[in-house]
Motif scaffolding. Structure first.
Motif, PDB file in Angstrom:
ATOM      1  N   GLY A  29      38.484  48.840  42.153  1.00  0.00           N
ATOM      2  CA  GLY A  29      37.483  48.501  41.147  1.00  0.00           C
ATOM      3  C   GLY A  29      37.861  48.937  39.740  1.00  0.00           C
ATOM      4  O   GLY A  29      37.310  48.438  38.760  1.00  0.00           O
ATOM      5  N   SER A  30      38.807  49.884  39.618  1.00  0.00           N
ATOM      6  CA  SER A  30      39.187  50.366  38.286  1.00  0.00           C
ATOM      7  C   SER A  30      40.609  49.974  37.898  1.00  0.00           C
ATOM      8  O   SER A  30      41.076  50.328  36.815  1.00  0.00           O
ATOM      9  CB  SER A  30      39.022  51.885  38.219  1.00  0.00           C
ATOM     10  N   SER A  31      41.311  49.247  38.768  1.00  0.00           N
ATOM     11  CA  SER A  31      42.739  48.973  38.536  1.00  0.00           C
ATOM     12  C   SER A  31      43.001  48.236  37.223  1.00  0.00           C
ATOM     13  O   SER A  31      43.905  48.610  36.463  1.00  0.00           O
ATOM     14  CB  SER A  31      43.320  48.162  39.696  1.00  0.00           C
ATOM     15  N   VAL A  32      42.225  47.193  36.951  1.00  0.00           N
ATOM     16  CA  VAL A  32      42.476  46.413  35.728  1.00  0.00           C
ATOM     17  C   VAL A  32      42.313  47.309  34.502  1.00  0.00           C
ATOM     18  O   VAL A  32      43.126  47.284  33.579  1.00  0.00           O
ATOM     19  CB  VAL A  32      41.554  45.179  35.660  1.00  0.00           C
ATOM     20  N   LYS A  33      41.265  48.132  34.516  1.00  0.00           N
ATOM     21  CA  LYS A  33      41.011  49.054  33.409  1.00  0.00           C
ATOM     22  C   LYS A  33      42.179  50.035  33.241  1.00  0.00           C
ATOM     23  O   LYS A  33      42.598  50.335  32.119  1.00  0.00           O
ATOM     24  CB  LYS A  33      39.702  49.816  33.686  1.00  0.00           C
ATOM     25  N   VAL A  34      42.698  50.525  34.356  1.00  0.00           N
ATOM     26  CA  VAL A  34      43.843  51.444  34.313  1.00  0.00           C
ATOM     27  C   VAL A  34      45.010  50.799  33.582  1.00  0.00           C
ATOM     28  O   VAL A  34      45.606  51.402  32.672  1.00  0.00           O
ATOM     29  CB  VAL A  34      44.267  51.859  35.741  1.00  0.00           C
ATOM     30  N   PHE A  35      45.354  49.567  33.958  1.00  0.00           N
ATOM     31  CA  PHE A  35      46.529  48.934  33.350  1.00  0.00           C
ATOM     32  C   PHE A  35      46.261  48.478  31.911  1.00  0.00           C
ATOM     33  O   PHE A  35      47.203  48.283  31.150  1.00  0.00           O
ATOM     34  CB  PHE A  35      47.052  47.808  34.250  1.00  0.00           C
ATOM     35  N   LYS A  36      44.991  48.353  31.548  1.00  0.00           N
ATOM     36  CA  LYS A  36      44.685  48.080  30.141  1.00  0.00           C
ATOM     37  C   LYS A  36      44.941  49.305  29.265  1.00  0.00           C
ATOM     38  O   LYS A  36      45.070  49.187  28.049  1.00  0.00           O
ATOM     39  CB  LYS A  36      43.228  47.620  29.995  1.00  0.00           C
ATOM     40  N   THR A  95      37.127  33.996  47.354  1.00  0.00           N
ATOM     41  CA  THR A  95      37.834  33.033  46.500  1.00  0.00           C
ATOM     42  C   THR A  95      38.570  33.732  45.344  1.00  0.00           C
ATOM     43  O   THR A  95      39.103  33.065  44.457  1.00  0.00           O
ATOM     44  CB  THR A  95      36.840  32.015  45.915  1.00  0.00           C
ATOM     45  N   HIS A  96      38.552  35.055  45.363  1.00  0.00           N
ATOM     46  CA  HIS A  96      39.243  35.853  44.359  1.00  0.00           C
ATOM     47  C   HIS A  96      39.900  37.033  45.081  1.00  0.00           C
ATOM     48  O   HIS A  96      39.676  37.245  46.262  1.00  0.00           O
ATOM     49  CB  HIS A  96      38.258  36.378  43.303  1.00  0.00           C
ATOM     50  N   SER A  97      40.682  37.811  44.341  1.00  0.00           N
ATOM     51  CA  SER A  97      41.255  39.019  44.934  1.00  0.00           C
ATOM     52  C   SER A  97      41.686  39.947  43.811  1.00  0.00           C
ATOM     53  O   SER A  97      41.862  39.525  42.655  1.00  0.00           O
ATOM     54  CB  SER A  97      42.453  38.683  45.821  1.00  0.00           C
ATOM     55  N   LEU A  98      41.876  41.203  44.162  1.00  0.00           N
ATOM     56  CA  LEU A  98      42.359  42.166  43.171  1.00  0.00           C
ATOM     57  C   LEU A  98      43.758  41.797  42.691  1.00  0.00           C
ATOM     58  O   LEU A  98      44.043  41.822  41.488  1.00  0.00           O
ATOM     59  CB  LEU A  98      42.361  43.574  43.793  1.00  0.00           C
ATOM     60  N   GLY A  99      44.629  41.447  43.627  1.00  0.00           N
ATOM     61  CA  GLY A  99      45.997  41.085  43.249  1.00  0.00           C
ATOM     62  C   GLY A  99      46.023  39.951  42.228  1.00  0.00           C
ATOM     63  O   GLY A  99      46.742  40.006  41.217  1.00  0.00           O
ATOM     64  N   GLU A 100      45.227  38.917  42.481  1.00  0.00           N
ATOM     65  CA  GLU A 100      45.158  37.787  41.544  1.00  0.00           C
ATOM     66  C   GLU A 100      44.579  38.199  40.204  1.00  0.00           C
ATOM     67  O   GLU A 100      44.999  37.722  39.153  1.00  0.00           O
ATOM     68  CB  GLU A 100      44.282  36.676  42.128  1.00  0.00           C
ATOM     69  N   GLU A 101      43.571  39.071  40.246  1.00  0.00           N
ATOM     70  CA  GLU A 101      42.903  39.494  39.019  1.00  0.00           C
ATOM     71  C   GLU A 101      43.872  40.255  38.116  1.00  0.00           C
ATOM     72  O   GLU A 101      43.912  40.025  36.901  1.00  0.00           O
ATOM     73  CB  GLU A 101      41.698  40.384  39.380  1.00  0.00           C
ATOM     74  N   ILE A 102      44.656  41.142  38.710  1.00  0.00           N
ATOM     75  CA  ILE A 102      45.647  41.879  37.918  1.00  0.00           C
ATOM     76  C   ILE A 102      46.674  40.901  37.343  1.00  0.00           C
ATOM     77  O   ILE A 102      47.029  40.969  36.161  1.00  0.00           O
ATOM     78  CB  ILE A 102      46.340  42.964  38.782  1.00  0.00           C
TER      79      ILE A 102
END
Lengths: 230, 230
Positions: free
Chosen positions: A82-89, A125-132
């Motif tokens: 849940g926080s991965s995208v924020k981490v890489f930002k 229809t979505h995933s964490l991998g795709e979101e990153i």
């Protein structure tokens, strides 16, 4: 090669110490270095707190997410999904470019109690991998290892002679091949690695979490995996 | 014992003919008997249309969903998941009471193209198995067999000596035991059957569909299943 492992939990620890034992130069990335070092109390399973664990893993460096991003030539995402995208930002955008990012995280939703479900906006229809991958189009995201207990990720031979499955998904075929090399150093046999093609494969492998968690709750032992029978 | 199999697709056909070969008295339930019999054209895989298939399976009865509901002492749901609740609403409510309903269907959503995803309202924190149980509280819903190709459901020995996994979930422990008996008649070994407890286990097993579909798309062969390695 310099590798940045994002995340200080059990998964990050397992991966980081394995990589160091293989001779890689490893920095663990965390939000707050001082806070991470202050965690000395053992967790509910008796594992030492991160600070205590780090003291006995002297080869490992610790830095902020941004520092780890500047350090690593290869990234591993072991943060909570849940926080991965924020981490890489919080990594400098130039440091995200052309890097292979091995995503071993899962978008677990603990807000509705135990066992966790998947975060609705990152499932089906979505995933964490795709979101990153979508957020960082210049990064080469490869999803793998997210379907098992971390002890098996870095030591597949612990059960069944290593004869069980691990999936690889990512848009860049060369990146998938590079990740396969790292996995083989962990002990994975070629015939146990199933290439699922592009990063939409992450929808499929993240969807394994509900059955993984259910089997775990029934068998009370996380040291299991699945094998493809055909 | 009289068994009603709801659904005329390949899954319903496989189950119905297997049950008949085991000596059960079987009625297939369908929405429109005349329309079902008129389906004679083969499908895209070369399987005969339902009407043609039925002519060569002379032991099988065909009736409306309501007729099948009155006939069967045990129910099997092989309808498409999105319409299953509606199907059982067309059975007389008295005929739903105290019956074991073996739910082998999946809530697949084809509206967003191929491969299908799961119907959002029946996934993650919900499931088809739970939804049927909720709608028909006097029925004993047992989820099983939904995680594989229908050819394996009724003939597990087709691959790996039958040494691969099938899950059982349902609120009534006695119903789970009864279903286990039927599964053993299909060829399932006790050690391959994993009891997941109550019907919320359906969330876990229906979540296997995305990885099943992805592996199928990669290997191009549906005759596979997973084995638990520990």
């Amino acid at each position: 090669m310099k590798i940045a492992v994002f995340g200080t939990g059990n998964v990050g620890q397992s991966i980081a110490s394995k990589l160091a034992s293989l001779g890689y130069d490893v920095m663990i990335g965390t939000r707050d270095v001082k806070e991470a070092k202050s965690r000395t109390a053992p967790d509910m399973y008796g594992n030492p707190g991160f600070g205590t664990w780090l003291e006995s893993n002297t080869k490992l460096k610790l830095g902020t997410f941004a520092e780890a991003g500047s350090f690593g030539e290869l990234f591993i995402n072991a943060t909570s999904g849940g926080s991965s995208v924020k981490v890489f930002k919080s990594v400098k955008s130039d440091d995200m470019k052309n890097k292979i990012l091995i995503d071993i995280a899962n978008p677990l939703d603990f807000s509705k109690g135990m066992p966790p479900s998947l975060i609705p906006s990152l499932s089906n229809t979505h995933s964490l991998g795709e979101e990153i991958q979508k957020e960082f189009p210049a990064t080469k995201v490869v999803k793998t290892l997210n379907t098992m207990w971390c002890g098996l990720m870095v030591n597949p031979n612990l059960i069944g002679g290593g004869d069980h499955i691990n999936y690889i998904s990512g848009n860049d075929p060369d990146a998938r091949k590079e990740v396969r090399k790292v996995l083989k150093q962990f002990g994975w046999k070629d015939e146990s690695l199933l290439d699922l093609g592009d990063i939409t494969g992450a929808r499929a492998t993240e969807s394994i979490l509900p059955i993984w968690l259910r089997v775990w709750s029934v068998t009370q032992n996380g040291a299991f995996n699945f094998k493809l029978v055909k």
